[in-house]
Design a protein around this motif. Structure first.
Motif, PDB file in Angstrom:
ATOM      1  N   LEU A 107       0.835  -1.201   0.000  1.00  0.00           N
ATOM      2  CA  LEU A 107       0.000   0.000   0.000  1.00  0.00           C
ATOM      3  C   LEU A 107       0.872   1.254   0.000  1.00  0.00           C
ATOM      4  O   LEU A 107       1.970   1.268   0.560  1.00  0.00           O
ATOM      5  N   LYS A 108       0.349   2.307  -0.614  1.00  0.00           N
ATOM      6  CA  LYS A 108       1.036   3.588  -0.704  1.00  0.00           C
ATOM      7  C   LYS A 108       0.095   4.689  -0.236  1.00  0.00           C
ATOM      8  O   LYS A 108      -1.077   4.708  -0.600  1.00  0.00           O
ATOM      9  N   THR A 109       0.613   5.619   0.564  1.00  0.00           N
ATOM     10  CA  THR A 109      -0.150   6.789   1.004  1.00  0.00           C
ATOM     11  C   THR A 109       0.655   8.027   0.675  1.00  0.00           C
ATOM     12  O   THR A 109       1.821   8.138   1.041  1.00  0.00           O
ATOM     13  N   GLU A 110       0.032   8.975  -0.017  1.00  0.00           N
ATOM     14  CA  GLU A 110       0.725  10.181  -0.466  1.00  0.00           C
ATOM     15  C   GLU A 110      -0.023  11.423  -0.018  1.00  0.00           C
ATOM     16  O   GLU A 110      -1.233  11.543  -0.217  1.00  0.00           O
ATOM     17  N   SER A 111       0.708  12.348   0.605  1.00  0.00           N
ATOM     18  CA  SER A 111       0.160  13.658   0.940  1.00  0.00           C
ATOM     19  C   SER A 111       0.671  14.632  -0.106  1.00  0.00           C
ATOM     20  O   SER A 111       1.876  14.857  -0.216  1.00  0.00           O
ATOM     21  N   LYS A 112      -0.245  15.221  -0.900  1.00  0.00           N
ATOM     22  CA  LYS A 112       0.160  16.025  -2.040  1.00  0.00           C
ATOM     23  C   LYS A 112      -0.632  17.320  -2.104  1.00  0.00           C
ATOM     24  O   LYS A 112      -1.861  17.314  -1.965  1.00  0.00           O
ATOM     25  N   GLU A 113       0.091  18.410  -2.360  1.00  0.00           N
ATOM     26  CA  GLU A 113      -0.556  19.709  -2.522  1.00  0.00           C
ATOM     27  C   GLU A 113      -0.796  19.970  -4.005  1.00  0.00           C
ATOM     28  O   GLU A 113       0.078  19.750  -4.840  1.00  0.00           O
ATOM     29  N   PHE A 114      -2.000  20.426  -4.328  1.00  0.00           N
ATOM     30  CA  PHE A 114      -2.335  20.763  -5.715  1.00  0.00           C
ATOM     31  C   PHE A 114      -3.246  21.970  -5.717  1.00  0.00           C
ATOM     32  O   PHE A 114      -4.340  21.933  -5.156  1.00  0.00           O
ATOM     33  N   LEU A 115      -2.756  23.066  -6.301  1.00  0.00           N
ATOM     34  CA  LEU A 115      -3.511  24.307  -6.420  1.00  0.00           C
ATOM     35  C   LEU A 115      -4.062  24.781  -5.081  1.00  0.00           C
ATOM     36  O   LEU A 115      -5.234  25.151  -4.947  1.00  0.00           O
ATOM     37  N   GLY A 116      -3.193  24.757  -4.063  1.00  0.00           N
ATOM     38  CA  GLY A 116      -3.567  25.293  -2.758  1.00  0.00           C
ATOM     39  C   GLY A 116      -4.310  24.330  -1.860  1.00  0.00           C
ATOM     40  O   GLY A 116      -4.599  24.667  -0.701  1.00  0.00           O
ATOM     41  N   LYS A 117      -4.621  23.137  -2.345  1.00  0.00           N
ATOM     42  CA  LYS A 117      -5.308  22.146  -1.527  1.00  0.00           C
ATOM     43  C   LYS A 117      -4.378  20.956  -1.270  1.00  0.00           C
ATOM     44  O   LYS A 117      -3.554  20.620  -2.112  1.00  0.00           O
ATOM     45  N   THR A 118      -4.536  20.332  -0.100  1.00  0.00           N
ATOM     46  CA  THR A 118      -3.733  19.165   0.239  1.00  0.00           C
ATOM     47  C   THR A 118      -4.610  17.923   0.214  1.00  0.00           C
ATOM     48  O   THR A 118      -5.692  17.893   0.798  1.00  0.00           O
ATOM     49  N   TYR A 119      -4.133  16.913  -0.480  1.00  0.00           N
ATOM     50  CA  TYR A 119      -4.867  15.660  -0.637  1.00  0.00           C
ATOM     51  C   TYR A 119      -4.085  14.516   0.005  1.00  0.00           C
ATOM     52  O   TYR A 119      -2.852  14.474  -0.046  1.00  0.00           O
ATOM     53  N   LEU A 120      -4.811  13.577   0.589  1.00  0.00           N
ATOM     54  CA  LEU A 120      -4.226  12.368   1.146  1.00  0.00           C
ATOM     55  C   LEU A 120      -4.693  11.211   0.266  1.00  0.00           C
ATOM     56  O   LEU A 120      -5.837  10.777   0.327  1.00  0.00           O
ATOM     57  N   ILE A 121      -3.787  10.728  -0.567  1.00  0.00           N
ATOM     58  CA  ILE A 121      -4.138   9.772  -1.626  1.00  0.00           C
ATOM     59  C   ILE A 121      -3.701   8.371  -1.232  1.00  0.00           C
ATOM     60  O   ILE A 121      -2.527   8.133  -0.929  1.00  0.00           O
ATOM     61  N   SER A 122      -4.651   7.446  -1.251  1.00  0.00           N
ATOM     62  CA  SER A 122      -4.362   6.048  -0.941  1.00  0.00           C
ATOM     63  C   SER A 122      -4.393   5.232  -2.235  1.00  0.00           C
ATOM     64  O   SER A 122      -5.293   5.382  -3.056  1.00  0.00           O
ATOM     65  N   ASP A 123      -3.396   4.381  -2.402  1.00  0.00           N
ATOM     66  CA  ASP A 123      -3.306   3.577  -3.617  1.00  0.00           C
ATOM     67  C   ASP A 123      -2.499   2.321  -3.310  1.00  0.00           C
ATOM     68  O   ASP A 123      -1.887   2.202  -2.244  1.00  0.00           O
ATOM     69  N   SER A 124      -2.496   1.400  -4.249  1.00  0.00           N
ATOM     70  CA  SER A 124      -1.698   0.191  -4.094  1.00  0.00           C
ATOM     71  C   SER A 124      -0.341   0.373  -4.770  1.00  0.00           C
ATOM     72  O   SER A 124      -0.205   1.175  -5.696  1.00  0.00           O
ATOM     73  N   VAL A 125       0.671  -0.334  -4.278  1.00  0.00           N
ATOM     74  CA  VAL A 125       1.976  -0.337  -4.920  1.00  0.00           C
ATOM     75  C   VAL A 125       1.898  -1.293  -6.094  1.00  0.00           C
ATOM     76  O   VAL A 125       1.770  -2.496  -5.926  1.00  0.00           O
ATOM     77  N   ARG A 126       1.933  -0.745  -7.283  1.00  0.00           N
ATOM     78  CA  ARG A 126       1.705  -1.560  -8.477  1.00  0.00           C
ATOM     79  C   ARG A 126       2.979  -2.220  -8.979  1.00  0.00           C
ATOM     80  O   ARG A 126       4.053  -1.644  -8.905  1.00  0.00           O
ATOM     81  N   MET A 127       2.817  -3.435  -9.471  1.00  0.00           N
ATOM     82  CA  MET A 127       3.943  -4.166 -10.031  1.00  0.00           C
ATOM     83  C   MET A 127       4.275  -3.605 -11.409  1.00  0.00           C
ATOM     84  O   MET A 127       3.392  -3.216 -12.178  1.00  0.00           O
TER      85      MET A 127
END
Length: 263
Positions: A107-127
């Motif tokens: 599993l991967k969790t990313e905290s990312k800012e985009f255009l002034g907003k912060t997102y907490l994105i959950s995704d799988s680690v892809r092969m």
């Protein structure tokens, strides 16, 4: 024969002990930014190069990647006019962007800012479907093996012509080249392009427009930084892409001024 088996077992033990399963790697990233403004008859070519650094800490089959704040370049803004519109190109990064990988749960969790907003994105680690090569080279004293893969993505091209902002989606196919070392038996690297039998120390993407290179490797990790980020609006990877596309559509509807940010 018995002595030979003992020697082989000893060599295997030494090799296993020599492998580094914890540490901290500093990467330098160089990004080439090229685009043009205007019509095909009078296009104005724009070229820029951005250099920044990232730090990857890894231990216990977990990794955490973040951008080094002291190495983020000062924000530079370039204004280019075309047909009455204005393009503002910002080449600053965000120190709040963090990525956490758990290789056990994939599993991967990313905290990312985009255009002034912060997102907490959950995704799988892809092969990734890597092709290993017999080519090798040494990076910071580590013997590295070459691997390549084909990456297919959708690239957004934005251009302004006669005061109207246009956005065009194009299929983009490129070859990604990685140099990894089995001396660090962790399937990681400066991006989620890992899943190789060793740590990536050099990564070339987008036909050489983006290049990550390890410039320092230490055998101890800052374990306090290896934690899952919690800041931001919780979304899935698909939901984040949908919100980003919505923002791009809004920029297209307001061609008088928009920002192109490279992270």
């Amino acid at each position: 024969m018995k002595k030979l088996l003992i020697l082989l077992s000893l060599f295997n033990f030494i090799e296993t002990q020599a492998q580094q399963k914890e540490g901290k790697i500093t990467y330098s990233r160089k990004t080439q930014i090229k685009f043009s403004i205007g019509s095909s008859q009078g296009a104005q070519p724009i070229e820029q190069e951005k250099t920044d650094k990232f730090e990857l800490n890894f231990a216990n089959n977990q990794l955490a990647l973040h951008q080094l704040p002291e190495d983020i370049q000062e924000e530079t803004t370039n204004n280019f006019s075309s047909g009455g519109g204005q393009i503002v190109l910002r080449t600053s990064g965000s120190t709040d962007d963090k990525v956490f990988y758990d290789l056990t749960t994939k599993l991967k969790t990313e905290s990312k800012e985009f255009l002034g907003k912060t997102y907490l994105i959950s995704d799988s680690v892809r092969m990734a479907d890597w092709k290993l090569s017999n080519e090798s080279k040494t990076i910071l004293g580590f013997n590295c093996q070459k691997a390549t893969r084909t990456h297919i993505s959708v690239r957004n091209t934005m251009f302004m012509q006669n005061g109207v902002m246009e956005r065009k989606e194009q299929s983009d196919t490129s070859i990604i080249t990685a140099w990894f070392t089995s001396a660090i038996p962790v399937a990681g690297g400066p991006t989620d392009m890992g899943q190789l039998p060793g740590m990536i120390l050099e990564l070339e993407m987008n036909s050489g427009k983006i290049v990550y290179t390890a410039i320092e490797i230490k055998d101890k990790a800052n374990k306090k930084l290896i934690k899952e980020p919690t800041k931001g609006k919780k979304v899935t990877a698909a939901e984040f892409l949908a919100e980003r596309k919505k923002a791009q559509d809004e920029m297209q509807q307001n061609p008088r001024s928009f920002q192109m940010r490279i992270n």
